[in-house]
Design a protein around this motif. Structure first.
Motif, PDB file in Angstrom:
ATOM      1  N   GLU A 318       0.685  -1.162   0.139  1.00 17.02           N
ATOM      2  CA  GLU A 318      -0.163   0.188  -0.055  1.00 17.02           C
ATOM      3  C   GLU A 318       0.747   1.251   0.028  1.00 17.02           C
ATOM      4  O   GLU A 318       0.430   2.154  -0.526  1.00 17.02           O
ATOM      5  N   ARG A 319       2.002   1.395   0.636  1.00 13.37           N
ATOM      6  CA  ARG A 319       3.071   2.563   0.899  1.00 13.37           C
ATOM      7  C   ARG A 319       3.484   2.626  -0.804  1.00 13.37           C
ATOM      8  O   ARG A 319       3.582   3.848  -0.904  1.00 13.37           O
ATOM      9  N   GLN A 320       3.600   1.591  -1.368  1.00 10.48           N
ATOM     10  CA  GLN A 320       4.209   1.893  -2.876  1.00 10.48           C
ATOM     11  C   GLN A 320       3.229   2.067  -3.479  1.00 10.48           C
ATOM     12  O   GLN A 320       3.592   2.967  -4.532  1.00 10.48           O
ATOM     13  N   ILE A 321       1.974   1.738  -3.519  1.00 13.57           N
ATOM     14  CA  ILE A 321       0.732   2.078  -4.677  1.00 13.57           C
ATOM     15  C   ILE A 321      -0.055   3.158  -4.320  1.00 13.57           C
ATOM     16  O   ILE A 321      -0.709   3.568  -5.345  1.00 13.57           O
ATOM     17  N   GLY A 322      -0.324   3.425  -2.974  1.00 17.14           N
ATOM     18  CA  GLY A 322      -1.446   4.362  -2.783  1.00 17.14           C
ATOM     19  C   GLY A 322      -1.262   5.696  -3.431  1.00 17.14           C
ATOM     20  O   GLY A 322      -2.347   6.268  -3.945  1.00 17.14           O
ATOM     21  N   ARG A 323      -0.209   6.377  -3.305  1.00 15.90           N
ATOM     22  CA  ARG A 323       0.095   7.740  -3.933  1.00 15.90           C
ATOM     23  C   ARG A 323       0.095   7.410  -5.397  1.00 15.90           C
ATOM     24  O   ARG A 323      -0.415   8.489  -6.063  1.00 15.90           O
ATOM     25  N   LYS A 324       0.392   6.615  -5.764  1.00 12.39           N
ATOM     26  CA  LYS A 324       0.556   6.479  -7.420  1.00 12.39           C
ATOM     27  C   LYS A 324      -0.907   6.386  -7.758  1.00 12.39           C
ATOM     28  O   LYS A 324      -1.314   6.715  -9.079  1.00 12.39           O
ATOM     29  N   ARG A 326      -3.622   7.629  -6.790  1.00  9.99           N
ATOM     30  CA  ARG A 326      -4.362   8.986  -6.829  1.00  9.99           C
ATOM     31  C   ARG A 326      -3.780   9.548  -7.723  1.00  9.99           C
ATOM     32  O   ARG A 326      -4.603  10.596  -8.488  1.00  9.99           O
ATOM     33  N   GLU A 327      -2.602   9.652  -8.146  1.00  9.62           N
ATOM     34  CA  GLU A 327      -1.891  10.566  -9.174  1.00  9.62           C
ATOM     35  C   GLU A 327      -2.703   9.998 -10.682  1.00  9.62           C
ATOM     36  O   GLU A 327      -2.829  10.741 -11.499  1.00  9.62           O
ATOM     37  N   THR A 328      -2.786   8.603 -10.660  1.00  8.42           N
ATOM     38  CA  THR A 328      -3.376   8.307 -11.971  1.00  8.42           C
ATOM     39  C   THR A 328      -4.720   8.564 -12.037  1.00  8.42           C
ATOM     40  O   THR A 328      -5.366   8.826 -13.058  1.00  8.42           O
ATOM     41  N   PHE A 329      -5.563   8.625 -10.994  1.00  9.90           N
ATOM     42  CA  PHE A 329      -7.018   9.184 -10.802  1.00  9.90           C
ATOM     43  C   PHE A 329      -6.878  10.637 -11.442  1.00  9.90           C
ATOM     44  O   PHE A 329      -7.768  10.908 -12.276  1.00  9.90           O
ATOM     45  N   ARG A 330      -5.897  11.409 -10.905  1.00  9.06           N
ATOM     46  CA  ARG A 330      -6.124  12.777 -11.668  1.00  9.06           C
ATOM     47  C   ARG A 330      -5.821  12.885 -12.996  1.00  9.06           C
ATOM     48  O   ARG A 330      -6.385  13.526 -13.764  1.00  9.06           O
ATOM     49  N   ALA A 331      -4.740  12.194 -13.451  1.00  8.16           N
ATOM     50  CA  ALA A 331      -4.365  11.975 -14.761  1.00  8.16           C
ATOM     51  C   ALA A 331      -5.513  11.256 -15.450  1.00  8.16           C
ATOM     52  O   ALA A 331      -5.592  12.011 -16.838  1.00  8.16           O
ATOM     53  N   ALA A 332      -6.153  10.412 -15.136  1.00 10.73           N
ATOM     54  CA  ALA A 332      -7.232   9.551 -15.981  1.00 10.73           C
ATOM     55  C   ALA A 332      -8.204  10.763 -16.128  1.00 10.73           C
ATOM     56  O   ALA A 332      -9.117  10.746 -17.259  1.00 10.73           O
ATOM     57  N   HIS A 333      -8.754  11.442 -14.999  1.00  8.55           N
ATOM     58  CA  HIS A 333      -9.801  12.430 -15.280  1.00  8.55           C
ATOM     59  C   HIS A 333      -9.580  13.471 -16.043  1.00  8.55           C
ATOM     60  O   HIS A 333     -10.165  13.955 -16.875  1.00  8.55           O
ATOM     61  N   ALA A 334      -8.154  14.058 -16.123  1.00 13.60           N
ATOM     62  CA  ALA A 334      -7.738  14.982 -17.065  1.00 13.60           C
ATOM     63  C   ALA A 334      -7.683  14.701 -18.246  1.00 13.60           C
ATOM     64  O   ALA A 334      -7.905  15.317 -19.359  1.00 13.60           O
ATOM     65  N   ALA A 335      -7.536  13.466 -18.422  1.00 15.47           N
ATOM     66  CA  ALA A 335      -7.581  12.759 -20.052  1.00 15.47           C
ATOM     67  C   ALA A 335      -8.890  12.490 -20.521  1.00 15.47           C
ATOM     68  O   ALA A 335      -8.958  12.076 -21.744  1.00 15.47           O
ATOM     69  N   GLY A 336     -10.056  12.392 -19.727  1.00 16.06           N
ATOM     70  CA  GLY A 336     -11.220  12.214 -20.005  1.00 16.06           C
ATOM     71  C   GLY A 336     -11.830  11.117 -19.831  1.00 16.06           C
ATOM     72  O   GLY A 336     -12.878  10.667 -20.736  1.00 16.06           O
ATOM     73  N   THR A 360     -11.934  12.894  -1.133  1.00 17.51           N
ATOM     74  CA  THR A 360     -10.709  12.493  -1.716  1.00 17.51           C
ATOM     75  C   THR A 360     -10.851  12.913  -3.358  1.00 17.51           C
ATOM     76  O   THR A 360      -9.799  13.089  -3.863  1.00 17.51           O
ATOM     77  N   MET A 361     -11.796  12.530  -4.002  1.00 21.57           N
ATOM     78  CA  MET A 361     -11.870  12.483  -5.418  1.00 21.57           C
ATOM     79  C   MET A 361     -11.948  13.974  -5.751  1.00 21.57           C
ATOM     80  O   MET A 361     -11.589  14.516  -6.651  1.00 21.57           O
ATOM     81  N   VAL A 362     -12.533  14.946  -4.806  1.00 22.30           N
ATOM     82  CA  VAL A 362     -12.649  16.600  -5.219  1.00 22.30           C
ATOM     83  C   VAL A 362     -11.109  16.880  -4.955  1.00 22.30           C
ATOM     84  O   VAL A 362     -10.655  17.691  -5.755  1.00 22.30           O
ATOM     85  N   GLN A 363     -10.362  16.410  -3.990  1.00 19.82           N
ATOM     86  CA  GLN A 363      -9.071  16.821  -3.738  1.00 19.82           C
ATOM     87  C   GLN A 363      -8.114  16.597  -4.897  1.00 19.82           C
ATOM     88  O   GLN A 363      -7.046  17.280  -5.185  1.00 19.82           O
ATOM     89  N   TRP A 364      -8.325  15.251  -5.536  1.00 15.11           N
ATOM     90  CA  TRP A 364      -7.581  14.852  -6.766  1.00 15.11           C
ATOM     91  C   TRP A 364      -8.085  15.051  -8.185  1.00 15.11           C
ATOM     92  O   TRP A 364      -7.903  14.561  -9.246  1.00 15.11           O
ATOM     93  N   GLY A 365      -8.870  16.049  -8.025  1.00 14.41           N
ATOM     94  CA  GLY A 365      -9.121  16.681  -9.437  1.00 14.41           C
ATOM     95  C   GLY A 365     -10.687  16.962  -9.861  1.00 14.41           C
ATOM     96  O   GLY A 365     -11.061  17.685 -11.084  1.00 14.41           O
ATOM     97  N   MET A 366     -11.661  16.218  -9.548  1.00 10.19           N
ATOM     98  CA  MET A 366     -13.054  16.432  -9.651  1.00 10.19           C
ATOM     99  C   MET A 366     -13.821  17.513  -8.877  1.00 10.19           C
ATOM    100  O   MET A 366     -13.188  18.102  -7.813  1.00 10.19           O
TER     101      MET A 366
END
Length: 433
Positions: A318-324, A326-336, A360-366
């Motif tokens: 979880e320490r290795q993947i959790g932050r990644k 969230r960053e993927t969530f933001r990038a996927a949302h930005a990509a449509g 959390t969803m709002v914090q990371w881009g929505m």
């Protein structure tokens, strides 16, 4: 005074069990999730079958009120459609981690599911997609709720997860060979033909959606989250068979190649999607697939996991993947990429806390409107239930929640609904059973 009298009358009516007459719900405001706007003075007429028969907003437009209808004035609140969580585990308890689950009898988890179903309903989640359970517990819960034995949300059950021997879906993972070899799993197989057979078996036994484990996971003990565990051919056989039977397919997939093969195979929703890349985004958009990303979970797992008995190996992952993720969530949302609301609630953090993910969803881009739409009208489309849930227009079930304020300005209001109504019957609020 008139408002107080109306509310008092509503309290007396609210405890009524099955809907025996039409119900008229009024409030100060209503959120239309499709348009993302707040409307004043809504009047929702719910028929005796639990479905909306009329909706009007504004003082000028009043629908016809059926004779003998019950009136339920919720007061100075904002109503919106009942929420949908697209990834829950009703028969899971996040506080019992690792090997601690072996201390309980198999049927204990069905009882856990009864308690969790009520908690999720009272939290405002009137529909859930249960993505994996043991012993067909989710089908049993669905039957018990629909027949009035216990309260709970509308359930779309997946029953068992489909996966590879020794993979994330293998229930004997973490046990020694002397035990695991004596416990053949009813949900693992090898090769396209075996996967087709598993889909047919689960459908026969009540599955209304199919869930596969395309890659390793975080809360399993020995595998790597990014490692692919089913081949493209196996996943395509699953998707083709399920679609032929009229079922959607969800894929647990953290790793990039597993995500991309699942998308190429025609799978409908990607769960977690932690390491998705630009190719993943392109494939999802081309194929109309949805990402279902449980980005709140990292907070709970790292804060409470060790106390709950979660394996040290899982905490490291979880320490290795959790932050990644969230960053993927933001990038996927930005990509449509199309995105829906799913939390892993029940299995990963305590049941009924589903709405913690909105912030959390709002914090990371929505925007708040996008996050709410992901749990209402968009979720209903991905669930293949757009004609039934996710909106409050005529024909949909009379499922709604009420919050004290404007959730477009403060999405955290959804964490504490004042009222929950399912099919015209009060599940939470004054007079609820």
């Amino acid at each position: 005074m008139k408002r107080m009298m109306a509310l008092a009358a509503a309290c007396l009516l609210a405890g009524t069990a099955p809907v025996a007459a039409a119900t008229v719900v009024t409030a100060a405001h209503m959120l239309d999730p499709v348009k993302g706007v707040l409307l004043d003075a809504p009047v929702v007429v719910i028929g005796d079958d639990g479905r909306v028969v009329a909706l009007a907003t504004g003082a000028a437009a009043r629908p016809a009120i059926p004779q003998g209808a019950k009136r339920l004035d919720l007061g100075d609140v904002t109503i919106l459609p009942g929420l949908i969580d697209m990834h829950v585990h009703l028969d899971g308890d996040a506080t019992i981690g690792g090997y601690q689950g072996l201390a309980y009898t198999d049927t204990f988890w069905t009882v856990v599911g009864v308690a969790n179903a009520r908690k999720m309903l009272e939290a405002g989640f009137t529909s859930v997609r249960n993505l994996g359970s043991s012993n067909y517990n989710d089908v049993a819960l669905k039957e018990g709720i629909e027949h009035g034995y216990v309260p709970g949300p509308r359930i779309v059950p997946a029953t068992f997860l489909i996966g590879a021997l020794g993979g994330h879906c293998d229930g004997t993972e973490g046990l020694p060979p002397s035990m695991s070899d004596l416990l053949p799993q009813p949900n693992t197989g090898s090769g396209p033909d075996a996967m087709r057979q598993l889909v047919r078996k689960l459908h026969k036994n009540g599955a209304q959606v199919i869930k596969v484990c395309a890659t390793g996971g975080v809360l399993s003990k020995t595998d790597a989250p990014g490692a692919q565990q089913l081949s493209f051919e196996e996943m395509k056989a699953i998707a083709d068979e399920a679609h032929m039977l009229g079922l959607k397919v969800a894929a647990h997939a953290h790793g990039t190649e597993g995500i991309n093969d699942a998308l190429r195979a025609g799978i409908d929703t990607i769960e977690h999607a932690s390491l998705a890349d630009a190719t993943s985004f392109k494939l999802a958009k081309e194929r109309g697939a949805w990402f279902d990303m449980d980005i709140y979970d990292d907070d709970y797992i790292l804060a409470e996991g060790a106390k709950n008995g979660t394996w040290a190996e899982s905490l490291d992952k979880e320490r290795q993947i959790g932050r990644k993720q969230r960053e993927t969530f933001r990038a996927a949302h930005a990509a449509g990429v199309k995105m829906i609301f799913g939390t892993d609630n029940g299995g990963v953090f305590p049941a009924g806390q589903n709405a913690l993910q909105f912030a959390t969803m709002v914090q990371w881009g929505m925007t708040p409107a996008e996050a709410i739409r992901a749990a209402t009208s968009d979720a209903a489309i991905a669930l293949d239930r757009a004609a039934d849930v996710g909106q409050l227009t005529p024909g949909h079930y009379g499922d709604l929640i009420a919050v004290a304020g404007d959730p477009l300005k403060d999405v955290r209001l959804l964490e504490h609904p004042a009222w929950v109504i399912k099919g015209g019957v009060v599940a939470k609020g004054p007079g609820a059973p």
